[in-house]
Design an enzyme around this catalytic site. Structure first.
Site, short mmCIF file in Angstrom:
data_model
loop_
_atom_site.label_atom_id
_atom_site.label_comp_id
_atom_site.label_asym_id
_atom_site.label_seq_id
_atom_site.Cartn_x
_atom_site.Cartn_y
_atom_site.Cartn_z
N ASN A 7 -18.88 -18.52 12.87
CA ASN A 7 -19.15 -19.50 11.81
C ASN A 7 -18.59 -20.84 12.27
OD1 ASN A 7 -19.27 -21.07 9.53
ND2 ASN A 7 -18.29 -19.59 8.18
N ARG A 90 -23.55 -17.73 11.59
CA ARG A 90 -23.83 -18.28 10.26
C ARG A 90 -24.49 -19.63 10.46
NH1 ARG A 90 -20.41 -21.85 6.42
NH2 ARG A 90 -21.77 -21.83 4.62
N HIS A 179 -24.93 -20.69 0.04
CA HIS A 179 -24.17 -19.45 -0.20
C HIS A 179 -25.11 -18.25 -0.34
CE1 HIS A 179 -20.95 -22.08 -2.40
NE2 HIS A 179 -20.53 -21.84 -1.16
N ARG A 240 -16.30 -31.78 -5.21
CA ARG A 240 -17.66 -32.31 -5.42
C ARG A 240 -17.95 -32.40 -6.91
NH1 ARG A 240 -19.85 -27.75 -1.81
NH2 ARG A 240 -19.25 -28.41 0.28
N GLU A 383 -19.21 -12.29 3.49
CA GLU A 383 -20.33 -12.91 4.22
C GLU A 383 -20.39 -12.43 5.67
OE1 GLU A 383 -18.95 -16.54 2.11
OE2 GLU A 383 -20.94 -17.29 2.59
#
Ligand code: ADP
Length: 405
Positions: A7, A90, A179, A240, A383
């Site tokens: 990743n 990923r 996601h 965010r 993940e």
């Protein structure tokens, strides 16, 4: 089969080696400060974590150091690079080109590069990581698992923005969602826990972490998700803003005398629960501050939960009903109070929250009463394991194909 999961960020690279037969993590770690100086963290499962400085001028040196560490005679988990049967990467943004994981051929990599302007911060580093791995492991199959892929089943009514259609046609400006690997893994695991087929149930997955998103999974397929063209849309997050009136951007730029880039930096990095509270983006700090009477920390926690509740209501209607609402990721798995703040408000949907059952962290479990019509659950995401499973599926298919030919 031993699978290396990579990743890659612009200056970091997370890795894991998983034995796909047992799904056991053999080793994992992180390279940080790539291109600056370089720090490698390595942990063989069951052994002490090791951390040391090592020069990483670029991702290739980082991957090279990871492989060297994995083959270390004392702490390693493999004897030679050939023991790595496949690498799962990923990938962040596949645009409209990838609705599932795929073997990373040169043609595929060119296609990924063609959507780089949709994710200028995230896609280029992942491609650099793939190139580094290909150089060091030229014969090992590489698979790309896209964060956007699971959401490609969204219908046009959910993904189209209320903008001139020509921008969608010309620039592919639309909602994509992120996601996806987590939403897929968690919704499928939820079906397993409930003893149902994914096709037979409607699930809302609340992936609540530093970046948060929520998705509506109807009969195993994503029909809506809260993130958009970029991960900025939707829920209020750590730093965010999530959904705001776009006019705020113009208004703030004028008032604060900021450029567009500077304003976007505020919206991405200085907003969310950090911006509201002025305390932290971490929910542990916010919980502590609120308990000490910090009003803004409490507003941040309440606003975060309220936004999640609103999306759950919307997605229940979007799917024509819901069978299970699931919490996952850092906050969803660990923050008991935030889960309670959200789950308490879902009674009107037929989800009966069980406060006593909610008192756990980091594992699977029901947080609704046994008789609740709509089930509330916590399902830890994984993940890396999801990437490993997809990688094996694709590589195994390859081997069978090759044998077939
Ligand atoms: P990401 O992968 O987006 O960086 P994670 O899913 O790892 O984020 O979630 C990180 C967040 O989870 C932290 O910022 C923190 O707010 C929250 N978190 C982790 N552990 C706890 C805990 N024990 N209690 C409350 N919040 C927690």
């Amino acid at each position: 089969m031993k699978v290396l999961i990579i990743n890659c960020g612009s200056s970091s690279l997370k890795y894991q080696v998983i034995d796909s037969d047992t799904e056991f993590v053999l080793a994992k770690g992180l390279c940080e400060r790539i291109g600056i100086d370089g720090v490698l963290t390595y942990e063989k499962t069951g052994s002490e974590k090791i951390k040391y400085e090592a020069a990483m001028p670029a991702h290739k040196e980082a991957v090279s150091l990871v492989l060297k560490q994995l083959m270390d005679p004392k702490d390693g988990v493999i004897k030679s690079i050939d023991e790595i049967n496949a690498v799962g990467h990923r990938m962040v943004h596949g645009g409209e080109k990838f609705a599932c994981s795929t073997l990373l051929t040169q043609e595929v990599l060119d296609t990924v590069a063609s959507v780089n302007d949709l994710a200028p911060l995230h896609n280029p580093p992942t491609l650099v990581g793939v190139a580094a791995c290909k150089e060091l492991m030229p014969t090992t199959p590489m698979v790309g698992v896209f964060d956007t892929a699971f959401h490609q089943t969204m219908p046009a009514e959910a993904y189209i923005y209320g903008l001139p259609y020509e921008y969608y046609e010309k620039y592919a400006v639309r909602r994509y969602g992120f996601h996806g690997t987590s939403h897929k893994f968690v919704s499928q695991r939820t079906a397993e826990i409930l003893g149902k087929k994914p096709e037979d149930i409607n699930v809302i997955v609340c992936h609540l972490g530093n970046g948060s998103s929520i998705s509506a999974v109807k009969g195993g397929k994503c029909v809506d998700t809260s993130m958009g063209l970029t991960p900025l849309e939707g829920l209020i997050m750590g730093t965010r803003s999530g959904d705001i009136d776009p006019t705020c951007i113009q208004f703030l730029a004028q008032k604060e005398n900021l450029t567009l880039d500077e304003t976007m930096n505020v919206i991405n990095k200085k907003s969310g629960v950090l911006g509201i509270s002025g305390v932290s983006s971490d929910f542990r700090d916010l919980g502590d501050a609120a308990a000490e009477g910090n009003e803004r920390a409490q507003i941040a926690l309440d606003a975060f939960a309220y936004r999640v509740v609103k999306f759950i209501g919307a997605y229940t209607v979007a799917m024509g009903g819901v069978d299970a609402i699931v919490f996952t990721a850092g906050i969803g798995e660990n923050d008991i109070s935030t889960r309670a703040r959200i789950a308490k408000r879902l009674g009107c949907l037929g989800a009966e929250f069980d406060e006593a059952a909610n008192n756990f962290r980091g594992k699977e479990g029901f947080i609704s009463t046994p008789d609740s019509k709509v089930k509330l659950l916590v399902v830890p995401t994984n993940e890396e394991l999801a990437i490993c499973r997809d990688t094996v599926e694709i590589v195994t298919g390859l081997v069978e194909d090759a044998v077939g030919k």
